[in-house]
Design a protein around this motif. Structure first.
Motif, PDB file in Angstrom:
ATOM      1  N   ARG A   1       0.818  -1.290   0.181  1.00  8.49           N
ATOM      2  CA  ARG A   1      -0.007  -0.125  -0.156  1.00  8.49           C
ATOM      3  C   ARG A   1       0.852   1.276  -0.009  1.00  8.49           C
ATOM      4  N   ARG A   2       1.858   1.134   0.648  1.00 12.92           N
ATOM      5  CA  ARG A   2       2.858   2.360   0.748  1.00 12.92           C
ATOM      6  C   ARG A   2       3.674   2.580  -0.441  1.00 12.92           C
ATOM      7  N   LEU A   3       4.023   1.583  -1.498  1.00 13.16           N
ATOM      8  CA  LEU A   3       4.313   1.749  -2.717  1.00 13.16           C
ATOM      9  C   LEU A   3       3.467   2.066  -3.616  1.00 13.16           C
ATOM     10  N   GLY A   4       2.009   1.592  -3.582  1.00  9.68           N
ATOM     11  CA  GLY A   4       1.047   2.296  -4.131  1.00  9.68           C
ATOM     12  C   GLY A   4       0.821   3.735  -3.984  1.00  9.68           C
ATOM     13  N   ARG A   5       1.018   4.036  -2.765  1.00 11.41           N
ATOM     14  CA  ARG A   5       0.766   5.545  -2.618  1.00 11.41           C
ATOM     15  C   ARG A   5       2.091   6.392  -3.081  1.00 11.41           C
ATOM     16  N   ALA A   6       3.001   5.892  -2.837  1.00 10.73           N
ATOM     17  CA  ALA A   6       4.062   6.749  -3.216  1.00 10.73           C
ATOM     18  C   ALA A   6       4.575   6.695  -4.663  1.00 10.73           C
ATOM     19  N   TYR A   7       4.294   5.634  -5.424  1.00  9.93           N
ATOM     20  CA  TYR A   7       4.718   5.446  -6.723  1.00  9.93           C
ATOM     21  C   TYR A   7       3.507   5.114  -7.889  1.00  9.93           C
ATOM     22  N   GLY A   8       2.493   5.048  -7.287  1.00  5.03           N
ATOM     23  CA  GLY A   8       1.355   4.604  -8.203  1.00  5.03           C
ATOM     24  C   GLY A   8       1.420   3.032  -8.480  1.00  5.03           C
ATOM     25  N   TRP A   9       1.957   2.427  -7.905  1.00  5.66           N
ATOM     26  CA  TRP A   9       2.504   0.921  -8.281  1.00  5.66           C
ATOM     27  C   TRP A   9       1.235   0.056  -7.906  1.00  5.66           C
ATOM     28  N   TYR A  10       0.971  -0.905  -8.685  1.00  9.58           N
ATOM     29  CA  TYR A  10       0.012  -2.143  -8.248  1.00  9.58           C
ATOM     30  C   TYR A  10       0.388  -3.228  -8.893  1.00  9.58           C
ATOM     31  N   GLY A  11      -0.297  -4.548  -8.652  1.00 12.22           N
ATOM     32  CA  GLY A  11       0.084  -5.838  -8.899  1.00 12.22           C
ATOM     33  C   GLY A  11       0.340  -6.196 -10.155  1.00 12.22           C
TER      34      GLY A  11
END
Length: 118
Positions: free
Chosen positions: A99-109
């Protein structure tokens, strides 16, 4: 299949990673429809996965590690704490990292795919 939030697919790269890194990202961005089991992630595997996606990794102090993007079109760095004493990130903590990587960089699976040997 997991879709990017807010149509970010046009702006986000696809990361071709090895099987070891892909296993990490399938855990941190766990999708019960796509994955059959949830589990822990070893700290060494997490470091490897972050390195594969273009981060330099530096141990700062105590359990704090600094991840600085080098091959990405972002300037924001991120820090994570190394798990102790076992050296394995529990599943729920791994999800929090995702979730932190998603918020910081817009990453998803679904951004992470297995690198082909061509």
């Amino acid at each position: 299949m997991e879709e990017p939030p807010g149509g970010l697919a046009d702006f986000q790269p696809t990361f071709e990673v090895d099987a070891r890194a892909l296993k990490v990202f399938r855990t941190v961005f766990f999708d019960p429809a796509a994955n059959t089991s949830a589990g822990e992630v070893t700290w060494r595997d997490f470091l490897h996965a972050m390195d594969c996606t273009g981060f330099t990794v530096q141990k700062l102090y105590g359990s704090v590690w600094h991840f600085q993007p080098t091959r990405l079109d972002v300037e924001r760095s991120i820090q994570f704490h190394e798990p102790h004493p076992r050296g394995k990130i529990p599943f729920l903590v791994a999800r929090r990292h995702g979730r932190r990587l998603g918020r910081a960089y817009g990453w998803y699976g679904t951004m992470f795919v297995l690198k082909t040997n061509s």
